[in-house]
Design a protein around this motif. Structure first.
Motif, PDB file in Angstrom:
ATOM      1  N   ALA A 113      27.069  46.530  46.296  1.00 46.02           N
ATOM      2  CA  ALA A 113      26.453  46.342  45.155  1.00 46.02           C
ATOM      3  C   ALA A 113      26.821  44.845  44.507  1.00 46.02           C
ATOM      4  O   ALA A 113      27.995  44.652  44.423  1.00 46.02           O
ATOM      5  CB  ALA A 113      26.619  47.345  43.786  1.00 46.02           C
ATOM      6  N   LEU A 114      25.887  44.239  44.042  1.00 51.26           N
ATOM      7  CA  LEU A 114      25.990  42.932  43.399  1.00 51.26           C
ATOM      8  C   LEU A 114      25.476  42.777  42.121  1.00 51.26           C
ATOM      9  O   LEU A 114      24.604  43.437  41.850  1.00 51.26           O
ATOM     10  CB  LEU A 114      25.189  41.778  44.457  1.00 51.26           C
ATOM     11  N   LEU A 119      29.902  39.091  40.824  1.00 49.91           N
ATOM     12  CA  LEU A 119      30.853  40.113  40.953  1.00 49.91           C
ATOM     13  C   LEU A 119      30.235  41.014  42.225  1.00 49.91           C
ATOM     14  O   LEU A 119      29.067  41.346  41.928  1.00 49.91           O
ATOM     15  CB  LEU A 119      31.031  41.014  39.828  1.00 49.91           C
ATOM     16  N   ALA A 120      31.127  41.434  43.006  1.00 51.19           N
ATOM     17  CA  ALA A 120      30.311  42.345  44.318  1.00 51.19           C
ATOM     18  C   ALA A 120      31.376  43.369  44.126  1.00 51.19           C
ATOM     19  O   ALA A 120      32.685  43.527  44.179  1.00 51.19           O
ATOM     20  CB  ALA A 120      30.362  41.612  45.672  1.00 51.19           C
ATOM     21  N   HIS A 133      36.433  47.975  46.639  1.00 55.39           N
ATOM     22  CA  HIS A 133      36.914  46.763  45.936  1.00 55.39           C
ATOM     23  C   HIS A 133      35.968  46.202  45.394  1.00 55.39           C
ATOM     24  O   HIS A 133      34.810  45.859  45.477  1.00 55.39           O
ATOM     25  CB  HIS A 133      37.662  45.935  47.128  1.00 55.39           C
ATOM     26  N   LEU A 134      36.444  45.135  44.141  1.00 54.12           N
ATOM     27  CA  LEU A 134      35.776  44.412  43.462  1.00 54.12           C
ATOM     28  C   LEU A 134      36.097  43.059  43.919  1.00 54.12           C
ATOM     29  O   LEU A 134      37.289  42.766  43.995  1.00 54.12           O
ATOM     30  CB  LEU A 134      36.052  44.420  41.939  1.00 54.12           C
ATOM     31  N   VAL A 135      35.162  42.379  43.985  1.00 56.00           N
ATOM     32  CA  VAL A 135      35.448  40.755  44.760  1.00 56.00           C
ATOM     33  C   VAL A 135      34.652  39.849  43.954  1.00 56.00           C
ATOM     34  O   VAL A 135      33.392  40.110  43.626  1.00 56.00           O
ATOM     35  CB  VAL A 135      34.617  40.937  46.301  1.00 56.00           C
ATOM     36  N   ARG A 136      35.425  38.903  43.452  1.00 61.57           N
ATOM     37  CA  ARG A 136      34.559  37.657  42.920  1.00 61.57           C
ATOM     38  C   ARG A 136      35.086  36.313  43.857  1.00 61.57           C
ATOM     39  O   ARG A 136      36.173  36.191  44.166  1.00 61.57           O
ATOM     40  CB  ARG A 136      35.062  37.436  41.585  1.00 61.57           C
ATOM     41  N   PRO A 137      34.049  35.546  44.215  1.00 59.90           N
ATOM     42  CA  PRO A 137      34.501  34.353  45.122  1.00 59.90           C
ATOM     43  C   PRO A 137      35.802  33.568  44.501  1.00 59.90           C
ATOM     44  O   PRO A 137      35.699  33.242  43.422  1.00 59.90           O
ATOM     45  CB  PRO A 137      33.204  33.640  45.058  1.00 59.90           C
ATOM     46  N   GLY A 138      36.735  33.307  45.366  1.00 55.11           N
ATOM     47  CA  GLY A 138      37.776  32.509  45.049  1.00 55.11           C
ATOM     48  C   GLY A 138      38.854  33.211  44.319  1.00 55.11           C
ATOM     49  O   GLY A 138      39.780  32.547  44.182  1.00 55.11           O
ATOM     50  N   GLU A 139      38.728  34.616  44.341  1.00 59.43           N
ATOM     51  CA  GLU A 139      39.626  35.360  43.699  1.00 59.43           C
ATOM     52  C   GLU A 139      40.204  36.406  44.535  1.00 59.43           C
ATOM     53  O   GLU A 139      39.440  36.965  45.403  1.00 59.43           O
ATOM     54  CB  GLU A 139      39.246  36.002  42.261  1.00 59.43           C
ATOM     55  N   PRO A 140      41.347  37.104  44.543  1.00 61.00           N
ATOM     56  CA  PRO A 140      41.568  37.939  45.322  1.00 61.00           C
ATOM     57  C   PRO A 140      41.054  39.162  44.896  1.00 61.00           C
ATOM     58  O   PRO A 140      40.577  39.580  43.837  1.00 61.00           O
ATOM     59  CB  PRO A 140      43.104  38.307  44.961  1.00 61.00           C
ATOM     60  N   LEU A 158      23.550  44.787  35.853  1.00 63.83           N
ATOM     61  CA  LEU A 158      23.235  43.517  36.157  1.00 63.83           C
ATOM     62  C   LEU A 158      24.213  42.564  35.614  1.00 63.83           C
ATOM     63  O   LEU A 158      24.768  41.531  36.476  1.00 63.83           O
ATOM     64  CB  LEU A 158      21.696  43.101  35.422  1.00 63.83           C
ATOM     65  N   ASP A 159      24.798  43.125  34.521  1.00 63.89           N
ATOM     66  CA  ASP A 159      26.072  42.261  33.873  1.00 63.89           C
ATOM     67  C   ASP A 159      27.427  42.687  34.645  1.00 63.89           C
ATOM     68  O   ASP A 159      28.497  42.026  34.340  1.00 63.89           O
ATOM     69  CB  ASP A 159      26.084  42.528  32.477  1.00 63.89           C
ATOM     70  N   GLY A 160      27.451  43.612  35.660  1.00 61.57           N
ATOM     71  CA  GLY A 160      28.711  43.770  36.152  1.00 61.57           C
ATOM     72  C   GLY A 160      29.627  44.824  35.624  1.00 61.57           C
ATOM     73  O   GLY A 160      30.621  44.882  35.915  1.00 61.57           O
ATOM     74  N   GLN A 161      29.169  45.323  34.548  1.00 62.82           N
ATOM     75  CA  GLN A 161      30.190  46.126  33.589  1.00 62.82           C
ATOM     76  C   GLN A 161      30.337  47.666  33.941  1.00 62.82           C
ATOM     77  O   GLN A 161      31.427  48.054  34.066  1.00 62.82           O
ATOM     78  CB  GLN A 161      29.527  45.957  32.269  1.00 62.82           C
ATOM     79  N   LEU A 162      29.298  48.007  34.687  1.00 60.38           N
ATOM     80  CA  LEU A 162      29.076  49.597  35.327  1.00 60.38           C
ATOM     81  C   LEU A 162      29.002  49.492  36.521  1.00 60.38           C
ATOM     82  O   LEU A 162      28.068  48.956  37.205  1.00 60.38           O
ATOM     83  CB  LEU A 162      28.287  50.300  34.339  1.00 60.38           C
ATOM     84  N   ILE A 163      29.723  50.617  37.265  1.00 57.87           N
ATOM     85  CA  ILE A 163      29.505  50.516  38.593  1.00 57.87           C
ATOM     86  C   ILE A 163      29.495  52.024  38.891  1.00 57.87           C
ATOM     87  O   ILE A 163      30.037  52.979  38.425  1.00 57.87           O
ATOM     88  CB  ILE A 163      30.734  50.245  39.557  1.00 57.87           C
ATOM     89  N   ALA A 164      28.428  52.410  39.795  1.00 60.21           N
ATOM     90  CA  ALA A 164      28.114  53.728  40.087  1.00 60.21           C
ATOM     91  C   ALA A 164      28.605  54.145  41.262  1.00 60.21           C
ATOM     92  O   ALA A 164      28.367  53.503  42.242  1.00 60.21           O
ATOM     93  CB  ALA A 164      26.569  54.029  39.874  1.00 60.21           C
ATOM     94  N   VAL A 165      29.142  55.401  41.566  1.00 58.16           N
ATOM     95  CA  VAL A 165      29.934  55.529  42.762  1.00 58.16           C
ATOM     96  C   VAL A 165      29.660  56.995  42.996  1.00 58.16           C
ATOM     97  O   VAL A 165      29.926  58.002  42.271  1.00 58.16           O
ATOM     98  CB  VAL A 165      31.575  55.520  42.418  1.00 58.16           C
ATOM     99  N   ASN A 166      29.171  57.514  44.335  1.00 58.06           N
ATOM    100  CA  ASN A 166      28.925  58.651  44.714  1.00 58.06           C
ATOM    101  C   ASN A 166      30.188  59.155  45.338  1.00 58.06           C
ATOM    102  O   ASN A 166      30.812  58.374  46.280  1.00 58.06           O
ATOM    103  CB  ASN A 166      27.764  58.772  45.651  1.00 58.06           C
TER     104      ASN A 166
END
Length: 587
Positions: A113-114, A119-120, A133-140, A158-166
């Motif tokens: 999810a992007l 943020l991915a 995992h949360l991934v941001r370019p250039g960061e661990p 879209l703002d990366g604040q909420l992530i939906a997980v099944n």
């Protein structure tokens, strides 16, 4: 054109998936195509009309997406087609590729999810655990979620604040719960409707600042859309009077939903107005829509085909969206519907007959995979090849299939494999009685779960089948469980009520290897050397038992998990099956 040239031309004809565009840059799209002979990812700039090939891998590329801003294309790179690997990304306009998460070890993909902020959220499974995992370019990378039961990321706001997980934390991967968390991992809210009623997350609203999440629930014995605000807890169920399982997609402004209704192996599209609750039918040709999505201008693009007509990417405004290129696939015969009384209710089957001759025909029962899938009135080069060769083809949406409500899909309790084959046998009786099938020349075939049912049917219904072709089958549930990917283990536990140690009798009772000494028909098995879904060792174990009994069999192996991403491999396997059938059915 001769029959062999015709069916091979269908396999070679260029095909493509529905273009997927960036939410905030709708002129930037990606799609997958087999134009080179292998399914790969392409970029399409709608403003200029320019296209370019993004990936080039020997076994093809199965998973890809584009970020909301349209700047980056992501794709999953596995090892030799084994579905175990890592995510890469490349600028939309081209340039060097880079690992999306350099510090993450390889795993089985569980989605990506992007956000529009770079943020991915990446899901990977390995070593008995499912991780996001949360991934941001250039960061661990940072671990967001981990659990031994199956889980996958559904989407990110879209703002990366909420992530939906099944997830399947409550012990039933087949009926997951839906949880929304913040970047910290803090749970915002969860939807869990109890045992046997899954809630599946689809997408957050495509509007900045909009927290609503589109999901599917099963509160009325079928999949139906639900719009949910996980912060306030507000829910809005979308109900349609028409029958069939439902799915949905947002319109670009978040004010409406595109409803996809799957009923009796065909698809229907509707627009639902969230403001006034109005429902409008969108006119589409009779057939199947594999994918559909609304464009910002309000029209809908969709990938359509029927049993007789090859696929095309169309628009509800009447235009063809994009051509796959190359000569079109030759058409085939239309499909016939057959309703058969069965031990668990009415069974819906699809029949394809040769154009010439009155029958009875040598007949192929082609069983679908899944089992949570179904056959439909869509174009199939495999079905068309059998028909061109003079065979009737029967496809059965047995109990366990999707598209006929939750109760039909979930009917596989307690007697997995045997329940499906009861329905297949009922349909076989009907097509023989109607003079469609020659009872002495009926063959059982299938891929994955269909291959499993083929081997099980040859052992438990030896009087019904003159031959069998099983592609990447499960031959022994216990051995398969020991070697397969993590998500398949979770599915096995959900379907059979636990692990092999917890349910040894069920695993044995549903395994083809238990009945191998009863097999009388010749059998051809196609197996992927790198297959993590239907691993090779358990197939070798089954073949060893066949050999010990002196039973005739043939085995074909190839170096991939499926081979379906490579056109030449699909043609080779189809040729092998046709030759086997002609030899053993005297056709």
């Amino acid at each position: 054109m001769k029959a062999e040239e015709r069916w091979q031309a269908r396999f070679r004809a260029s095909r493509m998936t529905l273009p997927v565009w960036a939410r905030q840059a709708p002129n930037r799209s990606i799609y997958r195509s087999n134009a080179t002979g292998t399914w790969e990812v392409y970029a399409w700039d709608r403003a200029t009309g320019a296209t370019r090939q993004v990936t080039e891998r020997p076994k093809g590329t199965a998973h890809a997406t584009i970020d909301p801003t349209g700047q980056w294309i992501y794709w999953f790179a596995d090892t030799e087609g084994d579905e175990f690997g890592v995510w890469w990304r490349q600028p939309f306009g081209g340039g060097p590729s880079e690992l999306a998460a350099p510090d993450l070890p390889p795993g089985q993909p569980g989605g990506i999810a992007l956000s529009a902020t770079g943020l991915a959220a990446i899901s990977l499974a390995s070593e008995g655990s499912f991780r996001i995992h949360l991934v941001r370019p250039g960061e661990p990378s940072r671990l967001l979620y981990e659990h031994p039961d199956a889980a996958w990321v559904a989407d990110m706001s879209l703002d990366g604040q909420l992530i939906a997980v099944n997830h399947g934390e409550y012990g039933d991967f087949r009926h997951p719960a839906l949880r929304v968390v913040r970047q910290s991992g803090e749970t915002v809210r969860e939807l869990y409707d109890g045992p046997g009623k899954g809630v599946i997350g689809l997408r957050f609203a495509p509007v900045p600042g909009d927290r609503r999440l589109l999901a599917l629930h099963e509160r009325r014995e079928r999949q139906e859309p639900l719009v949910w605000d996980p912060v306030t807890g507000e829910q809005r169920e979308i109900w349609l009077r028409d029958s069939g399982d439902l799915s949905a997609e947002w319109y670009h402004d978040g004010r409406g939903l595109l409803i996809l209704r799957d009923n009796r192996a065909r698809t229907h599209l509707h627009r639902y107005d969230l403001g006034g609750g109005g429902l409008t039918l969108i006119e589409t040709p009779h057939g199947v829509i594999e994918e559909a999505a609304p464009r910002p201008a309000g029209h809908v693009e969709y990938s359509w085909s029927s049993a007789s007509r090859p696929p095309v990417i169309k628009s509800s405004n009447g235009q063809v969206v994009i051509n796959a290129g190359g000569p079109p696939a030759p058409p085939s015969v239309p499909v016939e519907d057959l309703d058969v009384p069965g031990p668990g209710g009415r069974i819906h089957a699809l029949v394809s007959r040769p154009e010439h001759g009155a029958g009875p025909f040598p007949t192929v029962f082609m069983l679908h995979g899944g089992p949570t899938a179904h056959d439909h009135d869509a174009f199939s080069p495999e079905v068309a090849a059998w028909v061109d060769a003079g065979f009737a083809v029967v496809r059965v949406n047995y109990r366990g299939s999707t598209g006929y409500g939750s109760a039909w899909r979930d009917a596989l309790r307690g007697d997995v494999g045997h329940i499906e084959l009861q329905d297949v046998a009922a349909v076989r009786r009907m097509v023989v009685e109607r003079g469609i099938a020659d009872p002495e020349r009926v063959m059982l075939t299938g891929t994955a779960w269909g291959g499993y049912l083929t081997l099980l049917g040859l052992g438990t219904q030896p009087d019904l089948w003159a031959a069998g072709v099983a592609a990447v089958p499960i031959a022994c549930h216990q051995t398969s469980y020991e070697d397969e990917a993590e998500s398949l283990r979770a599915y096995h536990r959900a379907l059979l009520g636990g692990s092999p140690e917890e349910q040894p009798e069920r695993y044995a009772a549903s395994s083809p290897i238990t009945y191998v000494d009863r097999v009388r028909a010749p059998v051809l098995i196609l197996a992927g050397e790198n297959d993590t879904r239907c691993p090779l060792r358990q197939i070798e174990k089954y073949v060893g038992r066949l050999a010990a009994h002196g039973h005739p069999y043939e085995v074909y192996t190839y170096d991939a998990i499926r081979g379906s991403l490579v056109v030449a491999e699909r043609i080779a396997q189809m040729s092998l099956q046709l030759e086997f059938a002609r030899k053993h059915l005297r056709h």
